[in-house]
Write a protein that holds these residues in place. Structure first.
Motif, PDB file in Angstrom:
ATOM      1  N   ALA A   1       0.821  -1.211   0.000  1.00  0.00           N
ATOM      2  CA  ALA A   1       0.000   0.000   0.000  1.00  0.00           C
ATOM      3  C   ALA A   1       0.854   1.260   0.000  1.00  0.00           C
ATOM      4  O   ALA A   1       0.575   2.217  -0.737  1.00  0.00           O
ATOM      5  CB  ALA A   1      -0.935  -0.008   1.207  1.00  0.00           C
ATOM      6  N   ILE A   2       1.915   1.265   0.808  1.00  0.00           N
ATOM      7  CA  ILE A   2       2.771   2.453   0.868  1.00  0.00           C
ATOM      8  C   ILE A   2       3.587   2.590  -0.409  1.00  0.00           C
ATOM      9  O   ILE A   2       3.784   3.700  -0.924  1.00  0.00           O
ATOM     10  CB  ILE A   2       3.660   2.402   2.121  1.00  0.00           C
ATOM     11  N   ARG A   3       4.069   1.475  -0.963  1.00  0.00           N
ATOM     12  CA  ARG A   3       4.797   1.530  -2.236  1.00  0.00           C
ATOM     13  C   ARG A   3       3.889   2.107  -3.328  1.00  0.00           C
ATOM     14  O   ARG A   3       4.302   2.974  -4.103  1.00  0.00           O
ATOM     15  CB  ARG A   3       5.264   0.126  -2.635  1.00  0.00           C
ATOM     16  N   PHE A   4       2.654   1.638  -3.381  1.00  0.00           N
ATOM     17  CA  PHE A   4       1.700   2.137  -4.371  1.00  0.00           C
ATOM     18  C   PHE A   4       1.479   3.640  -4.207  1.00  0.00           C
ATOM     19  O   PHE A   4       1.522   4.406  -5.182  1.00  0.00           O
ATOM     20  CB  PHE A   4       0.379   1.393  -4.237  1.00  0.00           C
ATOM     21  N   ALA A   5       1.235   4.074  -2.975  1.00  0.00           N
ATOM     22  CA  ALA A   5       0.973   5.491  -2.721  1.00  0.00           C
ATOM     23  C   ALA A   5       2.182   6.354  -3.077  1.00  0.00           C
ATOM     24  O   ALA A   5       2.037   7.453  -3.636  1.00  0.00           O
ATOM     25  CB  ALA A   5       0.585   5.699  -1.254  1.00  0.00           C
ATOM     26  N   LEU A   6       3.390   5.863  -2.778  1.00  0.00           N
ATOM     27  CA  LEU A   6       4.608   6.617  -3.118  1.00  0.00           C
ATOM     28  C   LEU A   6       4.800   6.695  -4.627  1.00  0.00           C
ATOM     29  O   LEU A   6       5.149   7.754  -5.165  1.00  0.00           O
ATOM     30  CB  LEU A   6       5.824   5.957  -2.472  1.00  0.00           C
ATOM     31  N   TYR A   7       4.599   5.582  -5.328  1.00  0.00           N
ATOM     32  CA  TYR A   7       4.702   5.602  -6.785  1.00  0.00           C
ATOM     33  C   TYR A   7       3.757   6.660  -7.360  1.00  0.00           C
ATOM     34  O   TYR A   7       4.162   7.491  -8.189  1.00  0.00           O
ATOM     35  CB  TYR A   7       4.343   4.237  -7.377  1.00  0.00           C
ATOM     36  N   ALA A   8       2.492   6.595  -6.956  1.00  0.00           N
ATOM     37  CA  ALA A   8       1.505   7.518  -7.496  1.00  0.00           C
ATOM     38  C   ALA A   8       1.847   8.964  -7.148  1.00  0.00           C
ATOM     39  O   ALA A   8       1.813   9.857  -8.007  1.00  0.00           O
ATOM     40  CB  ALA A   8       0.116   7.157  -6.958  1.00  0.00           C
ATOM     41  N   ASP A   9       2.186   9.207  -5.905  1.00  0.00           N
ATOM     42  CA  ASP A   9       2.473  10.566  -5.442  1.00  0.00           C
ATOM     43  C   ASP A   9       3.667  11.170  -6.176  1.00  0.00           C
ATOM     44  O   ASP A   9       3.591  12.277  -6.728  1.00  0.00           O
ATOM     45  CB  ASP A   9       2.747  10.537  -3.930  1.00  0.00           C
ATOM     46  N   LEU A  10       4.789  10.473  -6.201  1.00  0.00           N
ATOM     47  CA  LEU A  10       6.008  11.032  -6.778  1.00  0.00           C
ATOM     48  C   LEU A  10       5.935  11.109  -8.298  1.00  0.00           C
ATOM     49  O   LEU A  10       6.499  12.035  -8.906  1.00  0.00           O
ATOM     50  CB  LEU A  10       7.224  10.213  -6.337  1.00  0.00           C
ATOM     51  N   MET A  11       5.256  10.155  -8.936  1.00  0.00           N
ATOM     52  CA  MET A  11       5.117  10.220 -10.392  1.00  0.00           C
ATOM     53  C   MET A  11       4.234  11.392 -10.818  1.00  0.00           C
ATOM     54  O   MET A  11       4.526  12.075 -11.807  1.00  0.00           O
ATOM     55  CB  MET A  11       4.566   8.906 -10.935  1.00  0.00           C
ATOM     56  N   VAL A  12       3.159  11.627 -10.085  1.00  0.00           N
ATOM     57  CA  VAL A  12       2.315  12.782 -10.395  1.00  0.00           C
ATOM     58  C   VAL A  12       3.097  14.074 -10.160  1.00  0.00           C
ATOM     59  O   VAL A  12       3.020  15.020 -10.958  1.00  0.00           O
ATOM     60  CB  VAL A  12       1.022  12.753  -9.550  1.00  0.00           C
TER      61      VAL A  12
ATOM     62  N   LEU B   1      -0.211  -2.985  -9.265  1.00  0.00           N
ATOM     63  CA  LEU B   1       0.456  -4.235  -9.634  1.00  0.00           C
ATOM     64  C   LEU B   1       1.974  -4.113  -9.508  1.00  0.00           C
ATOM     65  O   LEU B   1       2.649  -5.043  -9.055  1.00  0.00           O
ATOM     66  CB  LEU B   1       0.081  -4.628 -11.062  1.00  0.00           C
ATOM     67  N   VAL B   2       2.514  -2.969  -9.903  1.00  0.00           N
ATOM     68  CA  VAL B   2       3.963  -2.744  -9.780  1.00  0.00           C
ATOM     69  C   VAL B   2       4.382  -2.804  -8.313  1.00  0.00           C
ATOM     70  O   VAL B   2       5.408  -3.402  -7.962  1.00  0.00           O
ATOM     71  CB  VAL B   2       4.356  -1.394 -10.404  1.00  0.00           C
ATOM     72  N   ALA B   3       3.589  -2.173  -7.447  1.00  0.00           N
ATOM     73  CA  ALA B   3       3.894  -2.206  -6.016  1.00  0.00           C
ATOM     74  C   ALA B   3       3.863  -3.630  -5.479  1.00  0.00           C
ATOM     75  O   ALA B   3       4.688  -4.015  -4.640  1.00  0.00           O
ATOM     76  CB  ALA B   3       2.899  -1.327  -5.256  1.00  0.00           C
ATOM     77  N   TRP B   4       2.926  -4.420  -5.964  1.00  0.00           N
ATOM     78  CA  TRP B   4       2.803  -5.812  -5.533  1.00  0.00           C
ATOM     79  C   TRP B   4       3.934  -6.664  -6.107  1.00  0.00           C
ATOM     80  O   TRP B   4       4.550  -7.475  -5.401  1.00  0.00           O
ATOM     81  CB  TRP B   4       1.453  -6.343  -5.995  1.00  0.00           C
ATOM     82  N   LEU B   5       4.241  -6.476  -7.390  1.00  0.00           N
ATOM     83  CA  LEU B   5       5.293  -7.254  -8.036  1.00  0.00           C
ATOM     84  C   LEU B   5       6.634  -7.106  -7.326  1.00  0.00           C
ATOM     85  O   LEU B   5       7.429  -8.054  -7.264  1.00  0.00           O
ATOM     86  CB  LEU B   5       5.436  -6.813  -9.498  1.00  0.00           C
ATOM     87  N   GLY B   6       6.891  -5.925  -6.787  1.00  0.00           N
ATOM     88  CA  GLY B   6       8.160  -5.681  -6.111  1.00  0.00           C
ATOM     89  C   GLY B   6       8.354  -6.480  -4.840  1.00  0.00           C
ATOM     90  O   GLY B   6       9.477  -6.558  -4.319  1.00  0.00           O
ATOM     91  N   THR B   7       7.288  -7.105  -4.345  1.00  0.00           N
ATOM     92  CA  THR B   7       7.393  -7.904  -3.122  1.00  0.00           C
ATOM     93  C   THR B   7       7.454  -9.407  -3.418  1.00  0.00           C
ATOM     94  O   THR B   7       7.542 -10.202  -2.490  1.00  0.00           O
ATOM     95  CB  THR B   7       6.186  -7.640  -2.197  1.00  0.00           C
TER      96      THR B   7
END
Length: 311
Positions: A8-19, A297-303
């Motif tokens: 969840a945190i990886r997903f939120a960080l990806y979305a936040d920093l990419m935007v 999915l990217v956040a999940w794949l990384g684990t």
């Protein structure tokens, strides 16, 4: 799912920093110098401040969750020894420190965006791009060793920055087009139409980079000899789902480029804009949902372990 807080945190960080990075670069290539100062288009300063602060908070939470997960301990109370060990002894810790410094620079630059709209945007873009790049060390690329590891990290950085341009473009057009009825002038729609055409040209390069670096990353992680086996692993199944969603993104982007953008131009000429704007909004919603599913999915794949069933 034991890794749910990490995902969840990886997903939120990806979305936040990419935007954050993507919207900043959008205002540099899609808007003129005069348009960057217009608060009726994209008022970047509050967006940057909110996203940078959120990035700092998420990074802090991510460090605590990671420390707890690595040590098999509870998140609260936090064990400062575990946190200190990650910061001092791991590449992930170094990347975290760099990210926090980069986001601090973003916050500082955002405060003077009004006085130096172009120069400070460049500073924000460079610092936010560094913040995005640090996320590579939280995934598989950060654990790959040797020359392959260096190639993998460089490829993954390019992959993520290219994706950020796409994500930021979608966020920017949503900001421009999802305004209350009557608040979008004909001049703003003309600017949006021009930006759509410019984004289409940039998008061709972005797609090429995403595909090329995706192939490099897949070769390093899976290898061409194992392609026929990927559907047998959870990692492979999620990867196939990601590729399917990426294909959908390409189809939506093609529709925008060849049908919806010309329709907006025709609507401005005829004065019948409502249908064209509604169609673009629907397409943006579809793209937004798709891109967030891909980031999840990217956040999940990384684990997950890519070669878990191949060995």
């Amino acid at each position: 799912m034991d890794n749910l807080p990490v995902i969840a945190i990886r997903f939120a960080l990806y979305a936040d920093l990419m935007v954050l990075a993507g919207m900043t670069v959008f205002t540099l290539y899609a808007l003129t110098a005069a348009e960057r100062t217009s608060t009726s288009l994209i008022s970047l300063r509050p967006i940057v401040l909110v996203l940078a602060l959120l990035g700092l908070i998420l990074s802090g939470l991510g460090l605590l969750v990671l420390a707890a997960a690595m040590m098999g301990a509870d998140l609260f109370p936090v064990d400062p020894t575990h946190v200190r060990m990650i910061l001092v002894e791991t590449a992930i810790g170094t990347a975290w420190i760099v990210r926090m410094l980069a986001l601090a620079i973003v916050l500082t630059a955002a405060l003077t965006l009004g006085r130096f709209p172009t120069a400070m945007r460049i500073v924000v873009l460079l610092a936010s791009s560094v913040a995005v790049a640090t996320l590579v060390w939280t995934g598989h690329a950060g654990a790959t060793e040797g020359v392959s590891g260096t190639i993998h990290r460089l490829s993954d950085i390019v992959h993520m920055l290219a994706a950020a341009i796409w994500v930021g473009g979608i966020a920017s057009f949503a900001w421009l087009l999802f305004k209350p009825a009557g608040q979008t002038s004909s001049i703003e729609l003309a600017i949006t139409h021009r930006a759509l055409e410019q984004f289409s040209r940039v998008g061709a390069l972005v797609v090429g980079l995403i595909v090329l670096t995706g192939l490099i990353n897949s070769q390093i992680l899976i290898g061409i000899d194992n392609v026929g086996l990927i559907a047998r692993t959870p990692y492979g199944q999620l990867l196939l789902a990601k590729l399917a969603l990426f294909g959908l993104m390409l189809a939506l982007a093609a529709t925008n480029r060849w049908r919806l953008t010309p329709a907006l131009d025709a609507g401005m000429t005829s004065g019948n804009l409502a249908a064209a704007v509604i169609a673009l909004r629907k397409s943006l919603i579809a793209e937004g949902v798709t891109v967030f599913l891909i980031l999840a999915l990217v956040a999940w794949l990384g684990t997950l372990e890519p070669l878990g069933l191949f060995e």
